[in-house]
Design a protein around this motif. Structure first.
Motif, PDB file in Angstrom:
ATOM      1  N   VAL A   1     -35.794 -14.206 -73.669  1.00 11.47           N
ATOM      2  CA  VAL A   1     -36.993 -13.946 -74.446  1.00 11.47           C
ATOM      3  C   VAL A   1     -36.703 -14.497 -75.836  1.00 11.47           C
ATOM      4  N   LEU A   2     -37.350 -15.616 -76.158  1.00 12.94           N
ATOM      5  CA  LEU A   2     -37.162 -16.274 -77.451  1.00 12.94           C
ATOM      6  C   LEU A   2     -38.176 -15.694 -78.423  1.00 12.94           C
ATOM      7  N   ILE A   3     -37.674 -15.152 -79.530  1.00 14.78           N
ATOM      8  CA  ILE A   3     -38.513 -14.405 -80.471  1.00 14.78           C
ATOM      9  C   ILE A   3     -38.521 -15.103 -81.830  1.00 14.78           C
ATOM     10  N   ARG A   4     -39.738 -15.403 -82.313  1.00 13.29           N
ATOM     11  CA  ARG A   4     -39.872 -15.942 -83.673  1.00 13.29           C
ATOM     12  C   ARG A   4     -39.659 -14.819 -84.680  1.00 13.29           C
ATOM     13  N   PRO A   5     -39.366 -15.162 -85.928  1.00 13.72           N
ATOM     14  CA  PRO A   5     -39.201 -14.127 -86.952  1.00 13.72           C
ATOM     15  C   PRO A   5     -40.420 -13.213 -87.118  1.00 13.72           C
ATOM     16  N   ASP A   6     -41.628 -13.702 -86.791  1.00 17.81           N
ATOM     17  CA  ASP A   6     -42.820 -12.851 -86.911  1.00 17.81           C
ATOM     18  C   ASP A   6     -43.037 -11.962 -85.686  1.00 17.81           C
ATOM     19  N   GLY A   7     -42.121 -12.012 -84.709  1.00 15.56           N
ATOM     20  CA  GLY A   7     -42.221 -11.148 -83.536  1.00 15.56           C
ATOM     21  C   GLY A   7     -42.911 -11.761 -82.329  1.00 15.56           C
ATOM     22  N   LYS A   8     -43.528 -12.913 -82.481  1.00 13.59           N
ATOM     23  CA  LYS A   8     -44.155 -13.584 -81.331  1.00 13.59           C
ATOM     24  C   LYS A   8     -43.054 -14.109 -80.407  1.00 13.59           C
ATOM     25  N   VAL A   9     -43.356 -14.182 -79.103  1.00 11.19           N
ATOM     26  CA  VAL A   9     -42.381 -14.649 -78.121  1.00 11.19           C
ATOM     27  C   VAL A   9     -42.898 -15.910 -77.436  1.00 11.19           C
ATOM     28  N   TRP A  10     -41.961 -16.699 -76.936  1.00 11.59           N
ATOM     29  CA  TRP A  10     -42.254 -17.991 -76.303  1.00 11.59           C
ATOM     30  C   TRP A  10     -42.558 -17.788 -74.827  1.00 11.59           C
ATOM     31  N   LEU A  11     -43.667 -18.349 -74.367  1.00  7.43           N
ATOM     32  CA  LEU A  11     -44.010 -18.377 -72.942  1.00  7.43           C
ATOM     33  C   LEU A  11     -44.267 -19.814 -72.539  1.00  7.43           C
ATOM     34  N   GLY A  12     -43.797 -20.170 -71.350  1.00  6.91           N
ATOM     35  CA  GLY A  12     -44.040 -21.503 -70.817  1.00  6.91           C
ATOM     36  C   GLY A  12     -44.853 -21.432 -69.535  1.00  6.91           C
ATOM     37  N   ARG A  13     -45.679 -22.463 -69.326  1.00  6.97           N
ATOM     38  CA  ARG A  13     -46.464 -22.549 -68.089  1.00  6.97           C
ATOM     39  C   ARG A  13     -45.669 -23.370 -67.076  1.00  6.97           C
ATOM     40  N   ARG A  14     -45.379 -22.760 -65.921  1.00  7.25           N
ATOM     41  CA  ARG A  14     -44.591 -23.421 -64.886  1.00  7.25           C
ATOM     42  C   ARG A  14     -45.278 -24.699 -64.422  1.00  7.25           C
TER      43      ARG A  14
ATOM     44  N   THR B   1     -36.518 -25.764 -72.624  1.00 10.41           N
ATOM     45  CA  THR B   1     -37.380 -25.795 -73.811  1.00 10.41           C
ATOM     46  C   THR B   1     -36.935 -26.802 -74.872  1.00 10.41           C
ATOM     47  N   GLY B   2     -35.695 -27.273 -74.786  1.00  8.22           N
ATOM     48  CA  GLY B   2     -35.140 -28.132 -75.827  1.00  8.22           C
ATOM     49  C   GLY B   2     -34.559 -27.349 -76.990  1.00  8.22           C
ATOM     50  N   VAL B   3     -34.735 -26.040 -77.005  1.00  8.85           N
ATOM     51  CA  VAL B   3     -34.311 -25.211 -78.136  1.00  8.85           C
ATOM     52  C   VAL B   3     -32.798 -24.982 -78.110  1.00  8.85           C
ATOM     53  N   THR B   4     -32.161 -25.279 -79.238  1.00  3.25           N
ATOM     54  CA  THR B   4     -30.753 -24.964 -79.438  1.00  3.25           C
ATOM     55  C   THR B   4     -30.552 -24.096 -80.690  1.00  3.25           C
ATOM     56  N   SER B   5     -31.605 -23.946 -81.480  1.00  2.88           N
ATOM     57  CA  SER B   5     -31.535 -23.138 -82.705  1.00  2.88           C
ATOM     58  C   SER B   5     -31.938 -21.700 -82.383  1.00  2.88           C
ATOM     59  N   ALA B   6     -30.976 -20.951 -81.864  1.00  2.00           N
ATOM     60  CA  ALA B   6     -31.254 -19.568 -81.471  1.00  2.00           C
ATOM     61  C   ALA B   6     -29.965 -18.775 -81.515  1.00  2.00           C
ATOM     62  N   GLU B   7     -30.119 -17.473 -81.717  1.00  2.00           N
ATOM     63  CA  GLU B   7     -28.969 -16.575 -81.723  1.00  2.00           C
ATOM     64  C   GLU B   7     -29.299 -15.336 -80.898  1.00  2.00           C
ATOM     65  N   ILE B   8     -28.321 -14.836 -80.172  1.00  2.00           N
ATOM     66  CA  ILE B   8     -28.520 -13.645 -79.354  1.00  2.00           C
ATOM     67  C   ILE B   8     -28.646 -12.430 -80.256  1.00  2.00           C
ATOM     68  N   ILE B   9     -29.712 -11.652 -80.028  1.00  2.00           N
ATOM     69  CA  ILE B   9     -29.920 -10.418 -80.792  1.00  2.00           C
ATOM     70  C   ILE B   9     -30.031  -9.198 -79.891  1.00  2.00           C
ATOM     71  N   GLY B  10     -30.012  -9.411 -78.574  1.00  2.00           N
ATOM     72  CA  GLY B  10     -30.081  -8.291 -77.648  1.00  2.00           C
ATOM     73  C   GLY B  10     -29.812  -8.735 -76.223  1.00  2.00           C
TER      74      GLY B  10
ATOM     75  N   ALA C   1     -29.677 -11.051 -65.819  1.00  2.00           N
ATOM     76  CA  ALA C   1     -29.276 -10.506 -67.107  1.00  2.00           C
ATOM     77  C   ALA C   1     -30.217 -11.170 -68.111  1.00  2.00           C
ATOM     78  N   TRP C   2     -30.869 -10.373 -68.933  1.00  2.00           N
ATOM     79  CA  TRP C   2     -31.842 -10.898 -69.890  1.00  2.00           C
ATOM     80  C   TRP C   2     -31.278 -10.837 -71.301  1.00  2.00           C
ATOM     81  N   PHE C   3     -31.575 -11.896 -72.061  1.00  2.00           N
ATOM     82  CA  PHE C   3     -31.130 -12.004 -73.441  1.00  2.00           C
ATOM     83  C   PHE C   3     -32.340 -12.166 -74.358  1.00  2.00           C
ATOM     84  N   ALA C   4     -32.341 -11.411 -75.453  1.00  2.00           N
ATOM     85  CA  ALA C   4     -33.309 -11.636 -76.526  1.00  2.00           C
ATOM     86  C   ALA C   4     -32.620 -12.557 -77.515  1.00  2.00           C
ATOM     87  N   MET C   5     -33.315 -13.635 -77.881  1.00  2.00           N
ATOM     88  CA  MET C   5     -32.761 -14.578 -78.854  1.00  2.00           C
ATOM     89  C   MET C   5     -33.765 -14.797 -79.984  1.00  2.00           C
TER      90      MET C   5
END
Length: 170
Positions: free
Chosen positions: A16-29, A63-72, A101-105
């Protein structure tokens, strides 16, 4: 579900990728008919890989995202079974479902970093930022109970001090 029962479930990670404003990333399969075809990034764990390594790899591949840190992280495994009519490749290989296993990032990059074609195999063909609870409205039914557990675990991490219902700072 006991450890013995979980042996028939494919080891998997979800993010679950979380922006600083609390919104989360969803992708369409990609190549999956809607409307219940939106989900969080997820994927299998390769041999010799830690769960954390798998989570970062899957996030980058999908997603191409590498700028993330585990927070949960969720406790233990969260499992779901494939429906009887599920014709996916994992079911064809004898798996009953997936244990995850789920990670919040926390996303620390910019939207321009998101590249759905970063990896050879495209998993998602569209993406958006949403409120965490809205993920339940667009995920396939057989994953819904797992998503309810993930959402409950990570909801506090999506509440910024400026959002209603956020815990007090301090």
């Amino acid at each position: 579900m006991s450890d013995k029962d979980l042996r028939a479930y494919r080891p998997n990670v979800g993010v679950v990728l979380i922006r600083p404003d609390g919104k989360v990333w969803l992708g369409r399969r990609a190549r999956t008919p809607g409307p219940l075809n939106w989900q969080f990034p997820q994927g299998g764990v390769d041999g010799g890989e830690t769960l954390e390594e798998a989570a970062f790899r899957e996030l980058a591949e999908e997603t191409g995202v590498t700028s993330a840190e585990i927070i949960g992280r969720t406790e233990g495994w969260i499992a779901y079974a494939f429906p009887a009519d599920h014709g996916g490749s994992k079911a064809a290989r004898g798996w009953k479902g997936q244990k995850q296993a789920w990670f919040a990032m926390r996303f620390t990059g910019e939207d321009s970093e998101i590249d759905l074609e970063a990896h050879g195999e495209v998993e998602f063909d569209a993406w958006r930022w949403v409120d965490l609870d809205s993920a339940l409205e667009t995920v396939v039914a057989f994953k819904r109970a797992a998503y309810e557990q993930v959402i409950a675990a990570f909801r506090p991490l999506t509440l910024s001090p400026s959002r209603p219902g956020a815990p007090p700072a301090g």
